[in-house]
Design a protein around this motif. Structure first.
Motif, mmCIF file in Angstrom:
data_model
loop_
_atom_site.group_PDB
_atom_site.id
_atom_site.type_symbol
_atom_site.label_atom_id
_atom_site.label_comp_id
_atom_site.label_asym_id
_atom_site.label_seq_id
_atom_site.Cartn_x
_atom_site.Cartn_y
_atom_site.Cartn_z
ATOM 1 N N VAL A 156 0.877 -1.170 0.000
ATOM 2 C CA VAL A 156 0.000 0.000 0.000
ATOM 3 C C VAL A 156 0.914 1.220 0.000
ATOM 4 O O VAL A 156 1.764 1.369 0.882
ATOM 5 C CB VAL A 156 -0.928 0.005 1.238
ATOM 6 C CG1 VAL A 156 -1.772 1.258 1.273
ATOM 7 C CG2 VAL A 156 -1.797 -1.244 1.244
ATOM 8 N N HIS A 157 0.762 2.086 -0.986
ATOM 9 C CA HIS A 157 1.654 3.228 -1.153
ATOM 10 C C HIS A 157 1.545 4.218 -0.002
ATOM 11 O O HIS A 157 0.535 4.262 0.718
ATOM 12 C CB HIS A 157 1.365 3.939 -2.474
ATOM 13 C CG HIS A 157 1.608 3.059 -3.661
ATOM 14 N ND1 HIS A 157 2.862 2.682 -4.053
ATOM 15 C CD2 HIS A 157 0.745 2.475 -4.520
ATOM 16 C CE1 HIS A 157 2.788 1.902 -5.118
ATOM 17 N NE2 HIS A 157 1.503 1.753 -5.418
ATOM 18 N N MET A 158 2.573 5.030 0.126
ATOM 19 C CA MET A 158 2.618 6.035 1.192
ATOM 20 C C MET A 158 1.510 7.061 1.012
ATOM 21 O O MET A 158 1.128 7.399 -0.096
ATOM 22 C CB MET A 158 3.962 6.765 1.189
ATOM 23 C CG MET A 158 5.087 5.927 1.656
ATOM 24 S SD MET A 158 6.712 6.736 1.726
ATOM 25 C CE MET A 158 6.427 8.427 1.536
ATOM 26 N N LYS A 159 1.022 7.539 2.151
ATOM 27 C CA LYS A 159 0.101 8.669 2.176
ATOM 28 C C LYS A 159 0.742 9.717 3.065
ATOM 29 O O LYS A 159 1.704 9.430 3.776
ATOM 30 C CB LYS A 159 -1.256 8.242 2.739
ATOM 31 C CG LYS A 159 -1.994 7.262 1.865
ATOM 32 C CD LYS A 159 -3.325 6.899 2.447
ATOM 33 C CE LYS A 159 -4.008 5.870 1.551
ATOM 34 N NZ LYS A 159 -5.253 5.405 2.119
ATOM 35 N N ALA A 160 0.230 10.905 3.057
ATOM 36 C CA ALA A 160 0.794 11.977 3.869
ATOM 37 C C ALA A 160 0.858 11.548 5.343
ATOM 38 O O ALA A 160 -0.158 11.171 5.930
ATOM 39 C CB ALA A 160 -0.046 13.242 3.724
ATOM 40 N N GLY A 161 2.059 11.544 5.896
ATOM 41 C CA GLY A 161 2.248 11.201 7.307
ATOM 42 C C GLY A 161 2.247 9.709 7.608
ATOM 43 O O GLY A 161 2.274 9.318 8.771
ATOM 44 N N ARG A 162 2.226 8.851 6.603
ATOM 45 C CA ARG A 162 2.221 7.393 6.817
ATOM 46 C C ARG A 162 3.291 6.710 5.982
ATOM 47 O O ARG A 162 3.638 7.179 4.909
ATOM 48 C CB ARG A 162 0.863 6.803 6.466
ATOM 49 C CG ARG A 162 -0.221 7.269 7.387
ATOM 50 C CD ARG A 162 -1.446 6.446 7.186
ATOM 51 N NE ARG A 162 -2.438 6.814 8.178
ATOM 52 C CZ ARG A 162 -3.578 6.220 8.309
ATOM 53 N NH1 ARG A 162 -3.893 5.217 7.512
ATOM 54 N NH2 ARG A 162 -4.433 6.588 9.228
ATOM 55 N N CYS A 163 3.771 5.576 6.477
ATOM 56 C CA CYS A 163 4.776 4.789 5.767
ATOM 57 C C CYS A 163 4.101 3.859 4.756
ATOM 58 O O CYS A 163 2.895 3.674 4.784
ATOM 59 C CB CYS A 163 5.552 3.897 6.734
ATOM 60 S SG CYS A 163 6.109 4.683 8.210
ATOM 61 N N VAL A 164 4.924 3.254 3.915
ATOM 62 C CA VAL A 164 4.435 2.207 3.026
ATOM 63 C C VAL A 164 4.026 1.022 3.891
ATOM 64 O O VAL A 164 4.696 0.678 4.857
ATOM 65 C CB VAL A 164 5.551 1.778 2.042
ATOM 66 C CG1 VAL A 164 5.111 0.585 1.212
ATOM 67 C CG2 VAL A 164 5.940 2.928 1.154
ATOM 68 N N LYS A 165 2.912 0.393 3.556
ATOM 69 C CA LYS A 165 2.460 -0.779 4.309
ATOM 70 C C LYS A 165 2.731 -2.029 3.484
ATOM 71 O O LYS A 165 2.406 -2.085 2.297
ATOM 72 C CB LYS A 165 0.964 -0.673 4.623
ATOM 73 C CG LYS A 165 0.638 0.441 5.596
ATOM 74 C CD LYS A 165 -0.832 0.440 5.944
ATOM 75 C CE LYS A 165 -1.135 1.558 6.920
ATOM 76 N NZ LYS A 165 -2.554 1.582 7.257
ATOM 77 N N HIS A 166 3.343 -3.040 4.132
ATOM 78 C CA HIS A 166 3.670 -4.303 3.481
ATOM 79 C C HIS A 166 2.727 -5.395 3.966
ATOM 80 O O HIS A 166 2.438 -5.482 5.160
ATOM 81 C CB HIS A 166 5.106 -4.722 3.793
ATOM 82 C CG HIS A 166 6.124 -3.718 3.398
ATOM 83 N ND1 HIS A 166 6.488 -3.517 2.095
ATOM 84 C CD2 HIS A 166 6.849 -2.848 4.140
ATOM 85 C CE1 HIS A 166 7.398 -2.570 2.043
ATOM 86 N NE2 HIS A 166 7.634 -2.141 3.267
ATOM 87 N N GLU A 167 2.264 -6.214 3.060
ATOM 88 C CA GLU A 167 1.428 -7.362 3.399
ATOM 89 C C GLU A 167 2.240 -8.356 4.218
ATOM 90 O O GLU A 167 3.398 -8.627 3.911
ATOM 91 C CB GLU A 167 0.944 -8.025 2.105
ATOM 92 C CG GLU A 167 0.154 -9.294 2.287
ATOM 93 C CD GLU A 167 -1.191 -9.070 2.966
ATOM 94 O OE1 GLU A 167 -1.603 -9.953 3.731
ATOM 95 O OE2 GLU A 167 -1.816 -8.033 2.724
#
Length: 89
Positions: free
Chosen positions: A21-32
């Motif tokens: 899941v790609h980065m959003k403002a203020g959040r890291c990339v999320k890995h399954e």
């Protein structure tokens, strides 16, 4: 030339079930965290110590003496020079 040879038998071939899941403002990339197993592979790699590059890599389903012999023989043929310490011929 100096080569370092490393064997890694039984390395798991894994694939994540879902894309990151790609980065959003203020959040890291999320890995399954879930993954699909594709069995195991055996890796034999020869590193050129001076340059830091992989001179030869072999990936196969097995890692036997014949596989190691074939790997080293092709490395010798490619470089035309090899001195082994601690190995009996």
């Amino acid at each position: 030339m100096t080569f370092s040879l490393n064997e890694m038998p039984g390395t798991q071939a894994l694939e994540r079930k879902m894309p990151d899941v790609h980065m959003k403002a203020g959040r890291c990339v999320k890995h399954e965290f879930e993954y699909i197993r594709h069995g195991t592979q055996a890796l034999i790699a020869s590193l050129n110590v001076a340059s830091g590059h992989i001179a030869k890599a072999t990936v196969a389903d097995t890692r036997t003496e014949k596989d190691l012999h074939a790997h080293v023989s092709s490395l010798i043929a490619a470089t035309n020079y090899l001195t082994c310490n601690g190995l009996q011929h």
